[in-house]
Motif scaffolding. Structure first.
Motif, short mmCIF file in Angstrom:
data_model
loop_
_atom_site.label_atom_id
_atom_site.label_comp_id
_atom_site.label_asym_id
_atom_site.label_seq_id
_atom_site.Cartn_x
_atom_site.Cartn_y
_atom_site.Cartn_z
N LEU A 190 16.97 37.98 47.68
CA LEU A 190 16.55 39.32 48.06
C LEU A 190 16.61 40.27 46.86
O LEU A 190 15.73 41.12 46.68
CB LEU A 190 17.44 39.85 49.19
CG LEU A 190 17.08 41.23 49.74
CD1 LEU A 190 15.64 41.26 50.28
CD2 LEU A 190 18.06 41.65 50.83
N THR A 191 17.63 40.11 46.03
CA THR A 191 17.73 40.91 44.81
C THR A 191 16.54 40.66 43.90
O THR A 191 15.96 41.59 43.33
CB THR A 191 19.03 40.59 44.07
OG1 THR A 191 20.15 40.96 44.88
CG2 THR A 191 19.10 41.34 42.74
N ASP A 216 9.89 31.09 54.51
CA ASP A 216 11.06 31.97 54.42
C ASP A 216 10.89 33.00 53.31
O ASP A 216 11.27 34.17 53.47
CB ASP A 216 12.32 31.15 54.18
CG ASP A 216 12.73 30.33 55.40
OD1 ASP A 216 12.25 30.65 56.51
OD2 ASP A 216 13.51 29.38 55.24
N GLU A 217 10.33 32.59 52.18
CA GLU A 217 10.11 33.54 51.09
C GLU A 217 9.10 34.61 51.48
O GLU A 217 9.24 35.78 51.09
CB GLU A 217 9.64 32.80 49.84
CG GLU A 217 10.72 31.96 49.19
CD GLU A 217 10.18 31.13 48.04
OE1 GLU A 217 10.98 30.76 47.15
OE2 GLU A 217 8.97 30.84 48.02
N ALA A 218 8.10 34.23 52.25
CA ALA A 218 7.13 35.22 52.73
C ALA A 218 7.84 36.30 53.55
O ALA A 218 7.50 37.48 53.46
CB ALA A 218 6.05 34.53 53.56
N ALA A 223 10.05 41.89 53.66
CA ALA A 223 11.19 42.80 53.79
C ALA A 223 11.25 43.82 52.67
O ALA A 223 11.83 44.90 52.84
CB ALA A 223 12.49 41.99 53.85
N VAL A 224 10.67 43.50 51.49
CA VAL A 224 10.68 44.47 50.38
C VAL A 224 9.37 45.24 50.31
O VAL A 224 9.08 45.90 49.31
CB VAL A 224 11.00 43.78 49.04
CG1 VAL A 224 12.38 43.15 49.08
CG2 VAL A 224 9.93 42.77 48.66
N GLY A 225 8.55 45.15 51.38
CA GLY A 225 7.39 46.02 51.47
C GLY A 225 6.09 45.46 50.95
O GLY A 225 5.14 46.22 50.72
N SER A 406 0.62 34.25 51.17
CA SER A 406 0.70 35.03 49.92
C SER A 406 1.17 36.42 50.28
O SER A 406 1.16 36.82 51.45
CB SER A 406 -0.65 35.06 49.19
OG SER A 406 -1.64 35.68 49.99
N ALA A 407 1.62 37.17 49.27
CA ALA A 407 2.14 38.53 49.50
C ALA A 407 1.57 39.44 48.42
O ALA A 407 1.43 39.03 47.25
CB ALA A 407 3.66 38.54 49.47
N HIS A 408 1.28 40.70 48.79
CA HIS A 408 0.55 41.59 47.91
C HIS A 408 1.07 43.02 48.00
O HIS A 408 1.47 43.48 49.08
CB HIS A 408 -0.95 41.56 48.27
CG HIS A 408 -1.50 40.18 48.34
ND1 HIS A 408 -2.10 39.56 47.27
CD2 HIS A 408 -1.50 39.26 49.36
CE1 HIS A 408 -2.46 38.33 47.62
NE2 HIS A 408 -2.11 38.12 48.88
#
Length: 451
Positions: A190-191, A216-218, A223-225, A406-408
């Motif tokens: 998370l950090t 899980d990483e997604a 969680a960090v927006g 994926s995350a953006h």
């Protein structure tokens, strides 16, 4: 927790054993995150600033002793702000070399920053443990990613905005899901994600993208927006087939008939196949494979991402993860494929990666790139074969749709809102698409009659 954040501009500046040990702790490690693979991409000139892939690996360290370049007060300040991006983030977005970078102590030292922005030297690695890391690149284009954002870049251009450079966490040229946020525990993961987001905000880039993370990483990235995006690939699963014929027996009659016909065409053309594991691949074989690989790109009027130096390097540094298929006709090689695989407690996974031919023979592509690797999976007890990006045609050969992630994050608020709305619609369409595909799976079902 006493965290320190560093940006490292080459995998060669990270200890290979330390990186690989961190990778081995992940729930889904893949060979493509091994230090050997990432280093080969850089050393062979495939993923460098010159090719639009400037390495900016994000690493987080935890002190196990007294740092030689800081006093205790500086250590406490760094520990109190673990998620803050380096104050040198504006320099971070530059693709200039280290000789012109005021944050670099010497031409020989990696560029690195503490979380509070202080420059440090290599001696500060002593007595510290790598607790989190990711392969991060500063991109000047969107080639070689397989999660397409060209429309977003074009929208920026049409509105007089610069989309590049952007930040990308991915394995270059490799559409394979697996660990991206390498960490020793959930807190460090998370950090790492929060630090990545802060770095993107402070560095002046247009956007940040993380491609093919685990499920899980997604969730951590959400969680960090960061905005979630879904894709689909086609994967084959091996429940423990005795041989290829047993696998065929699970398919509908038409699918079995087509596969047998395709394999028969190759045999009747006089083609013979051989499989060669990594330690036994000769340099002649590497040169021929590279010739085939280059030909594939020429046929598609594009430039190849990889080169012979890269293939030779992974052949030398990670042969236990490689298998090459060579097709021969009238005593000479005519086609080749290269797959990457790994063993694990569940049996292991094979990844279909590269293929090419210098002579056209009907159905040779399917035999070389699919059926031979499938036979290899069955013989070796590998539980899965991930066939790479796209390809509904793979379903007829026993591959089933699998959702990818994926995350953006986009810096411009209006564009971020527009993309978020687009992704909501795309996700709904993707869900329907996958459901429809699964309704037409190629397998026989109890009570059903073959046509």
């Amino acid at each position: 927790m006493d965290y320190r954040t560093r940006i490292v501009e080459s995998p060669a500046d990270l200890d290979a054993d330390m990186w690989n040990a961190l990778l081995a702790k992940q729930p889904k490690p893949t060979p493509f995150l091994r230090h050997e693979f990432l280093s080969a991409l850089t050393e062979a000139g495939c993923a460098t600033a010159e090719t639009g892939w400037a390495p900016r690996f994000l690493t987080i360290w935890r002190s196990t002793g007294h740092s030689s370049t800081q006093d205790d007060g500086a250590s406490r300040e760094s520990a109190s702000r673990p998620n803050r991006a380096p104050e040198s983030a504006s320099t971070f977005a530059s693709t200039s070399d280290s000789a012109s970078d005021p944050a670099s102590d010497s031409d020989d030292a990696p560029r690195e920053w503490l979380a509070d922005g202080q420059t440090i030297g290599p001696s500060s690695f002593d007595g510290e443990t790598l607790v989190a890391a990711m392969p991060l690149y500063l991109k000047s284009h969107s080639y070689g990613e397989y999660v397409f954002d060209w429309a977003w870049a074009d929208a920026y251009r049409r509105n007089g905005l610069e989309y590049y450079p952007k930040l990308l966490c991915a394995v270059p040229f490799t559409p394979v899901s697996g660990a991206r946020l390498l960490a020793i525990d959930d807190e460090s993961r998370l950090t790492l994600a929060a630090t990545l987001r802060a770095l993107a905000e402070d560095s002046g880039v247009s956007s940040l993208h993380v491609l093919y993370p685990t499920d899980d990483e997604a969730g951590v990235l959400d969680a960090v927006g960061m905005m979630a995006r879904r894709g689909v690939q086609f994967h084959w699963e091996n429940p423990g087939y005795r041989d290829f014929d047993e696998f065929l027996s699970t398919l509908e009659q038409k699918k079995r008939k087509n596969i047998r016909a395709e394999r028969r065409k190759v045999q009747e053309a006089g083609v013979t196949m051989r499989r060669v594991k990594g330690p036994d691949i000769t340099d002649d074989a590497w040169r021929f494979f590279n010739r085939c690989y280059q030909q594939t790109y020429r046929e598609h009027h594009s430039s190849p991402y990889l080169n012979l130096a890269f293939f030779r390097t992974i052949g030398r540094t990670m042969p236990e993860n490689l298998m090459m298929v060579i097709a021969e006709h009238e005593g000479r090689p005519v086609a080749s494929s290269l797959v990457v695989y790994q063993r694990d407690s569940d049996g292991g996974t094979l990844y279909g990666r590269y293929w090419g031919a210098i002579e056209h023979i009907p159905c040779l592509h399917f035999e070389t790139a699919y059926y031979q690797p499938l036979e290899f999976c069955i013989e070796e007890g590998l539980r899965a074969f991930e066939g790479g990006a796209q390809g509904e045609h793979k379903m007829a050969r026993g591959f089933m749709p699998t959702v990818t992630h994926s995350a953006h994050w986009l810096a411009h608020p209006s564009f971020a809102d527009a993309v978020e709305r687009f992704l909501a619609q795309e996700t709904a369409h993707m869900r329907d698409y996958v459901d429809e595909l699964r309704e037409h799976d190629p397998f026989r079902h109890a009570g059903a009659r073959d046509a």
